[in-house]
Enzyme design. Structure first.
Site, mmCIF file in Angstrom:
data_model
loop_
_atom_site.group_PDB
_atom_site.id
_atom_site.type_symbol
_atom_site.label_atom_id
_atom_site.label_comp_id
_atom_site.label_asym_id
_atom_site.label_seq_id
_atom_site.Cartn_x
_atom_site.Cartn_y
_atom_site.Cartn_z
ATOM 1 N N HIS A 137 0.828 -1.199 0.000
ATOM 2 C CA HIS A 137 0.000 0.000 0.000
ATOM 3 C C HIS A 137 0.866 1.254 0.000
ATOM 4 O O HIS A 137 0.623 2.196 -0.768
ATOM 5 C CB HIS A 137 -0.909 -0.023 1.232
ATOM 6 C CG HIS A 137 -1.758 1.191 1.397
ATOM 7 N ND1 HIS A 137 -3.030 1.301 0.867
ATOM 8 C CD2 HIS A 137 -1.517 2.372 2.031
ATOM 9 C CE1 HIS A 137 -3.529 2.482 1.169
ATOM 10 N NE2 HIS A 137 -2.628 3.160 1.878
ATOM 11 N N GLU A 138 1.888 1.271 0.845
ATOM 12 C CA GLU A 138 2.759 2.449 0.927
ATOM 13 C C GLU A 138 3.558 2.633 -0.356
ATOM 14 O O GLU A 138 3.699 3.755 -0.868
ATOM 15 C CB GLU A 138 3.703 2.331 2.129
ATOM 16 C CG GLU A 138 3.015 2.154 3.474
ATOM 17 C CD GLU A 138 2.037 3.264 3.818
ATOM 18 O OE1 GLU A 138 2.118 4.364 3.227
ATOM 19 O OE2 GLU A 138 1.164 3.053 4.674
ATOM 20 N N HIS A 141 1.490 4.234 -3.001
ATOM 21 C CA HIS A 141 1.392 5.692 -2.947
ATOM 22 C C HIS A 141 2.541 6.344 -3.712
ATOM 23 O O HIS A 141 2.360 7.360 -4.390
ATOM 24 C CB HIS A 141 1.417 6.167 -1.495
ATOM 25 C CG HIS A 141 0.096 6.084 -0.792
ATOM 26 N ND1 HIS A 141 -1.069 6.615 -1.312
ATOM 27 C CD2 HIS A 141 -0.245 5.527 0.403
ATOM 28 C CE1 HIS A 141 -2.063 6.404 -0.473
ATOM 29 N NE2 HIS A 141 -1.598 5.743 0.567
#
Length: 265
Positions: A137-138, A141
Site C-alpha cells: 500500500h505504501e 502511494h
C-alpha cells in the site's frame, strides 16, 4: 447599479462558481500520464522539489522518533520491504525501511522512498504477507505519485482563491456575495476537489499494493484478513490509522472486487 456594473458582477460570480465546481481550472502547468494508475494527473510540483522536502522530513523524523534497536524487527521489515519494492519496479529510489519504537498502529511513506513502520503495527501482523499488505500500500502511494498530485491539487486550490480575490477586486458591491463565495470555496474547492482525491488515492494504493503482493509471491488473501482485523480495532476505538481512509466495508469490498477481476481469488 448600472447595467454594466451588474454584468461585471455576474461575470465575477460565474468565475467564483466555476472555480469551485472545477469547470474553470487555473492553467499553472500540465497533466502527466501515470501508467501505474492508467490515468492522467495534475502535476504542478517537480520530483526535485518533493525529494528535497522528503529528505528533510525524513531527517526530522529520525530525530523526533525513537528508532527501535531490536534487529529482528528491522530484518523482518527490510526483507519484506525490498521484496515488495522489487516486485513494484520502483527500484530507482533510495529506499529505506525503519521501525520506530512506539505502540502506535501506523505506517507511512515519503515520496523519496523512506518508509516508517511503528512497532505497534508490526506486533499485530500475523505473517510477512500482512506486512507486505501495508508495505505494498505504501509503495503504491509512491508509484501513484500521490504526494505530488495532492500537493498540486492544493496549489491549484490556493491559486483559485487568488484568482477569486483578483476577480472580485475591491468593489464594495461584491460584499453582499461573501456568503456565496464562502460556500463556493468550502463545498467546491475543498470538498469537491481535494478530499475525494484523497479517498481515490487510498483505493489506488490498495489496488497497487495487492498487485505488488502477488508479484512478490505473497498471499493476497492475507490483505483481506489484515484489513478486517484493522477494521475491528478501528470500531473498537483503538485506531487512528483508518480515520482518513475509506470506510472499512467499502475498502474491503473494493479490494475483493479487484482481486476477483485480476483472478487472484
Amino acid at each position: 447599479m448600472s447595467s454594466n456594473e451588474l454584468k461585471n458582477l455576474m461575470q465575477r460570480r460565474e468565475v467564483i462558481m466555476g472555480l469551485a465546481a472545477g469547470s474553470i481550472v487555473p492553467m499553472l502547468g500540465g497533466c502527466a500520464d501515470n501508467a501505474a494508475l492508467g490515468r492522467s494527473q495534475l502535476m504542478l510540483v517537480s520530483d526535485g522539489q518533493l525529494a528535497q522536502l522528503s529528505d528533510q522530513a525524513w531527517r526530522d523524523s529520525l530525530q523526533r522518533e525513537r528508532v527501535l534497536r531490536d534487529p529482528s524487527y528491522q530484518r523482518r521489515l527490510n526483507r519484506v520491504g525490498q521484496r515488495v519494492v522489487d516486485a513494484s519496479g520502483q527500484t530507482d529510489k533510495d529506499w529505506e525501511f525503519v521501525v520506530f519504537d512506539s505502540d502506535t498502529i501506523n505506517a507511512w511513506v515519503l515520496p523519496n522512498g523512506k518508509v516508517g513502520f511503528y512497532k505497534g503495527i508490526l506486533d499485530i501482523m500475523e505473517s510477512d504477507d500482512q506486512i507486505a499488505t501495508v508495505m505494498g500500500h505504501e509503495v503504491g502511494h509512491v508509484a501513484g505519485r500521490h504526494s505530488a498530485e495532492r500537493a498540486s491539487q492544493q496549489i491549484a486550490a490556493q491559486m483559485g482563491v487568488s484568482l477569486i480575490t483578483s476577480a472580485l477586486g475591491s468593489n464594495q458591491q461584491t460584499a453582499a456575495y461573501n456568503d456565496d463565495i464562502g460556500a463556493a470555496l468550502g463545498m467546491g474547492v475543498t470538498l469537491g476537489v481535494i478530499l475525494p482525491y484523497s479517498r481515490q488515492h487510498e483505493y489506488e494504493a490498495d489496488r497497487l499494493g495487492v498487485d505488488y503482493m502477488v508479484q512478490g509471491n505473497y498471499n493476497p488473501r492475507q490483505a483481506i484478513d489484515f484489513w478486517q482485523n484493522m477494521s475491528d480495532l478501528h470500531q473498537g476505538g483503538r485506531l487512528e490509522f483508518m480515520s482518513t481512509h475509506p470506510s472499512d466495508d467499502n475498502r474491503i469490498a473494493a479490494m475483493r472486487s479487484h482481486m476477483t477481476a485480476r483472478g487472484y481469488v
